[in-house]
Design a protein around this motif. Sequence first.
Motif, PDB file in Angstrom:
ATOM      1  N   VAL A 293      -4.732  -7.668   5.146  1.00 51.25           N
ATOM      2  CA  VAL A 293      -3.311  -7.350   5.381  1.00 51.25           C
ATOM      3  C   VAL A 293      -3.292  -5.856   5.707  1.00 51.25           C
ATOM      4  O   VAL A 293      -3.800  -5.161   4.830  1.00 51.25           O
ATOM      5  CB  VAL A 293      -2.424  -7.906   4.377  1.00 51.25           C
ATOM      6  N   ILE A 294      -2.409  -5.479   6.602  1.00 47.05           N
ATOM      7  CA  ILE A 294      -2.057  -3.975   6.846  1.00 47.05           C
ATOM      8  C   ILE A 294      -0.620  -3.929   6.818  1.00 47.05           C
ATOM      9  O   ILE A 294      -0.020  -4.741   7.714  1.00 47.05           O
ATOM     10  CB  ILE A 294      -2.648  -3.289   7.790  1.00 47.05           C
ATOM     11  N   SER A 295      -0.034  -3.254   5.988  1.00 53.62           N
ATOM     12  CA  SER A 295       1.492  -3.135   6.049  1.00 53.62           C
ATOM     13  C   SER A 295       1.760  -1.838   5.703  1.00 53.62           C
ATOM     14  O   SER A 295       1.308  -1.023   5.100  1.00 53.62           O
ATOM     15  CB  SER A 295       1.898  -3.969   4.706  1.00 53.62           C
ATOM     16  N   ASP A 296       3.274  -1.483   6.217  1.00 53.38           N
ATOM     17  CA  ASP A 296       3.946  -0.336   5.918  1.00 53.38           C
ATOM     18  C   ASP A 296       4.499  -0.589   4.583  1.00 53.38           C
ATOM     19  O   ASP A 296       5.319  -1.634   4.440  1.00 53.38           O
ATOM     20  CB  ASP A 296       4.966  -0.344   6.880  1.00 53.38           C
ATOM     21  N   SER A 297       4.159  -0.048   3.509  1.00 54.84           N
ATOM     22  CA  SER A 297       4.601  -0.036   2.298  1.00 54.84           C
ATOM     23  C   SER A 297       5.511   1.119   1.658  1.00 54.84           C
ATOM     24  O   SER A 297       5.042   2.142   1.843  1.00 54.84           O
ATOM     25  CB  SER A 297       3.380  -0.220   1.250  1.00 54.84           C
ATOM     26  N   VAL A 298       6.606   0.458   0.996  1.00 49.21           N
ATOM     27  CA  VAL A 298       7.394   1.392   0.183  1.00 49.21           C
ATOM     28  C   VAL A 298       7.276   1.005  -1.286  1.00 49.21           C
ATOM     29  O   VAL A 298       7.619  -0.178  -1.553  1.00 49.21           O
ATOM     30  CB  VAL A 298       8.819   1.496   0.713  1.00 49.21           C
ATOM     31  N   VAL A 299       6.826   1.983  -2.032  1.00 45.87           N
ATOM     32  CA  VAL A 299       6.746   1.561  -3.445  1.00 45.87           C
ATOM     33  C   VAL A 299       7.658   2.382  -4.283  1.00 45.87           C
ATOM     34  O   VAL A 299       7.469   3.761  -4.321  1.00 45.87           O
ATOM     35  CB  VAL A 299       5.213   1.842  -3.959  1.00 45.87           C
ATOM     36  N   SER A 300       8.422   2.005  -4.887  1.00 47.84           N
ATOM     37  CA  SER A 300       9.391   2.615  -6.044  1.00 47.84           C
ATOM     38  C   SER A 300       8.843   2.915  -7.200  1.00 47.84           C
ATOM     39  O   SER A 300       8.536   1.924  -7.826  1.00 47.84           O
ATOM     40  CB  SER A 300      10.710   1.901  -5.729  1.00 47.84           C
ATOM     41  N   PHE A 301       8.984   4.137  -7.724  1.00 52.45           N
ATOM     42  CA  PHE A 301       8.554   4.339  -9.069  1.00 52.45           C
ATOM     43  C   PHE A 301       9.586   5.021  -9.819  1.00 52.45           C
ATOM     44  O   PHE A 301      10.510   5.635  -9.401  1.00 52.45           O
ATOM     45  CB  PHE A 301       7.433   5.484  -9.082  1.00 52.45           C
TER      46      PHE A 301
END
Length: 129
Positions: A107-115
């Motif tokens: 899988v390749i995805s545009d990720s947004v990871v909230s910290f």
Amino acid sequence: MNVKLLCEKSFSEDDREIVDRFVEFQEALIEANTDKLDEFILKTDEFVNLIGLQSKKEFISSVGSDVLKFNGCEIIDPTILFDDVNSASLIAKVRLSVEINGKELRVISDSVVSFEKTDGKWCLGKWEN
């Protein structure tokens, strides 16, 4: 190492802290280290992740029981955006090698990871793909 950071830019010390934390999170997924995952994810009833919306407990259980088996990760050109000193987002393309219920996927995805910073450590609140 099964986690690769593919990026040519240099990071500020604050940005690097977030990037390193996400790399460590990916390593914990690959190792199926449920104790580390519990530490990395905010205490929340709803954790948005690769397969959708689950509770934190359900997600960690899926990884620990091999329902979700992570085999490799490439984090491509991450960018860090700070909302304030205790809240930030990592935006990147993330290429994963994962098995879901025994079916192997790449899988390749545009990720947004909230910290969010909790007790001096950056923890994940969401991992949206």
